[in-house]
Scaffold this active site. Structure first.
Site, short mmCIF file in Angstrom:
data_model
loop_
_atom_site.label_atom_id
_atom_site.label_comp_id
_atom_site.label_asym_id
_atom_site.label_seq_id
_atom_site.Cartn_x
_atom_site.Cartn_y
_atom_site.Cartn_z
N LYS A 161 -2.39 3.10 -2.12
CA LYS A 161 -2.65 2.32 -3.33
C LYS A 161 -3.24 3.26 -4.40
CE LYS A 161 -3.36 -2.02 -0.78
NZ LYS A 161 -1.99 -2.55 -0.78
N HIS B 129 -8.39 -2.16 -1.32
CA HIS B 129 -8.36 -2.45 -2.77
C HIS B 129 -9.64 -1.97 -3.45
CE1 HIS B 129 -4.59 -4.63 -3.20
NE2 HIS B 129 -4.82 -5.10 -2.00
N SER C 153 -7.48 -9.48 -2.05
CA SER C 153 -6.46 -9.07 -3.02
C SER C 153 -5.94 -10.19 -3.91
CB SER C 153 -5.29 -8.41 -2.29
OG SER C 153 -4.71 -9.32 -1.40
N1 PLP Z 1 -5.41 -3.95 4.07
C1 PLP Z 1 -5.37 -4.57 2.87
C2 PLP Z 1 -6.59 -5.32 2.42
C3 PLP Z 1 -4.23 -4.50 2.07
O1 PLP Z 1 -4.20 -5.12 0.89
C4 PLP Z 1 -3.11 -3.78 2.55
C5 PLP Z 1 -1.86 -3.70 1.76
O2 PLP Z 1 -1.37 -4.61 1.18
C6 PLP Z 1 -3.18 -3.16 3.79
C7 PLP Z 1 -4.35 -3.26 4.53
C8 PLP Z 1 -2.02 -2.38 4.34
O3 PLP Z 1 -2.02 -1.11 3.75
P1 PLP Z 1 -0.77 -0.14 3.96
O4 PLP Z 1 0.16 -0.41 2.83
O5 PLP Z 1 -1.35 1.24 3.95
O6 PLP Z 1 -0.18 -0.48 5.27
#
Ligand code: PLP
Length: 419
Positions: free
Chosen positions: A264, A233, A205
């Protein structure tokens, strides 16, 4: 009577004593965070999430370039109607975990739609992808009964790191970011274990860079390992038909497990899932703690998510628009002389290198009606401060142009354009 009174006095005394010590220590630690310049403040939005939002403290609406609202669905009237309809038909919530009395027909329908979308066998829903990652590593195979090794990219998301921490007896290996030689060395070291799982973000990210999933799958085959990709992402928009980084790397049929978020691109509310081979999902339903000990996903979220997958299974229109917007923005900004990390992802890091400059740049952008955020250490490595732009299918060409013009104006003001 008297002893009751004395007991109460003693209780109050202890309570005051502990809370006073804790308060003093916490306040001191908060001050240290402020002094270090890493205090995270929240800007308050007073509209729906969208390309154009109202932010408290700003007079006019501003253009939002920092949400994970990749497909522009966060305030889609169609999805909001689906959520409202599902509240009418299935209520507010189940007041239960899934296996007691928290599974409705819509939860099963969403799980099978996600499996169909990813061409996998089964899905398990969670309240978030953080939970999906938290419940995976301890859950999908019993590390007490079998010797398990987990191999994780050094820059994986915090929730993967935490999930691995919870994996109890599993042996943990951290390989250097996207370094396949290092991964191979670690796989060789892990050959004394019975089960190996390689875990990686599909798209990272901070840089928007894509994991070399094809090479990871090659190594997994050579060293008998399971591959798990976090597509948070990427799900819904990355790859030719939006199946994620695994599709982008042409390995959709070689990845064993995908974790992703509903929070997202897929409407932006909340929720997560693991999709993969049925035996792994069956095991997670038996052992995964965030699934066993946390409330079921709210019906409104499930209803809206069913609608999202309905849309995604029928058409690539939204991801096509996002791809077009991303290319346009990347091209124009590169031509204007900005230093941009190359790639095809709608996460576009505009490199400024100095933290102070990144923050001042973001403030100047907000004055011009563009909401972006400066990222600096410790969120990114020292000396790699940047503005992270996130493009949405919901941005119009006029909105993209307005942002580019503002970037150029501030870039000239701050002297950070290449000649
Ligand atoms: N995995 C990744 C790569 C993320 O960027 C995020 C959120 O920032 C998450 C997991 C967590 O997702 P959630 O908001 O559904 O808990």
């Amino acid at each position: 009577m008297l002893s009751n009174f004395l007991q109460k006095q003693q209780y109050n005394c202890v309570r005051n004593f502990t809370s006073r010590s804790a308060e003093r220590i916490v306040k001191q630690q908060l001050q240290e965070i402020r002094n270090a310049g890493t205090w995270k403040a929240e800007r308050i939005i007073n509209t729906q999430q969208s390309a154009l939002i109202g932010v408290e403290g700003t007079y006019n609406k501003v253009l939002n370039f920092c949400a994970n609202n990749y497909l522009g669905l966060s305030n889609s009237p169609e999805l909001m109607q689906a959520a409202k309809d599902t509240i009418d038909s299935h209520g507010l919530g189940l007041s239960s975990v899934r296996f007691i009395c928290g599974t409705q027909n819509i939860h099963k329908k969403l799980e099978s739609m996600i499996a169909k979308f990813h061409r996998m066998e089964d899905t398990i829903l969670y309240s978030s992808c953080f939970d999906a990652n938290g419940g995976l590593f301890e859950g999908f195979v019993d590390p007490v009964k079998s010797k398990v090794a987990i191999l994780s990219d050094a820059l994986n998301h915090a929730s993967i790191i935490d999930g691995i921490r919870l994996s109890g007896k599993a042996k943990r290996y951290r390989y250097n970011h996207i370094d396949m030689k290092d991964l191979e060395n670690k796989l060789i070291q892990a050959q004394d274990q019975e089960v190996r799982i390689i875990t990686t973000d599909g798209v990272f990210s901070m840089d928007g860079d894509v994991a070399p999933i094809e090479k990871i799958c090659d190594l997994a085959e050579r060293y008998d390992s399971v591959v798990m990709v976090d597509e948070s992402h990427a799900t819904g928009f990355f790859g030719k038909t939006g199946r994620g980084a695994s599709e982008f790397c042409n390995v959709l049929d070689r990845v064993d497990l995908i974790n992703s978020t509903l929070g997202k691109a897929l409407g932006g509310s909340s929720g997560g899932f693991t999709v993969g081979k049925k035996c792994y999902i069956d095991m997670l339903r038996q052992r995964s703690r965030p699934y066993l000990f946390s409330n079921t996903l709210a019906p409104a979220v499930v209803g809206a998510s069913i609608k999202v997958f309905d849309i995604l299974l029928k058409s690539t229109e939204l991801r096509d628009q996002l791809e077009k917007n991303t290319l346009y923005f990347r091209e124009k900004m590169t031509k204007a002389g900005f230093d941009i990390l190359a790639g095809e992802h709608p996460i576009i890091p505009i490199m400024l290198y100095e933290g102070k400059l990144a923050n001042e740049f973001a403030d100047e952008m907000l004055k011009r009606g563009i909401y972006v955020i400066g990222f600096s250490y410790p969120v990114v490595p020292k000396g790699e401060a940047r503005i992270r732009v996130q493009i949405s299918a919901g941005h119009t060409k006029e909105q993209l142009d307005k942002a580019i013009d503002a970037f150029v104006e501030v870039g000239k003001l701050k002297g950070c354009l290449k000649k």
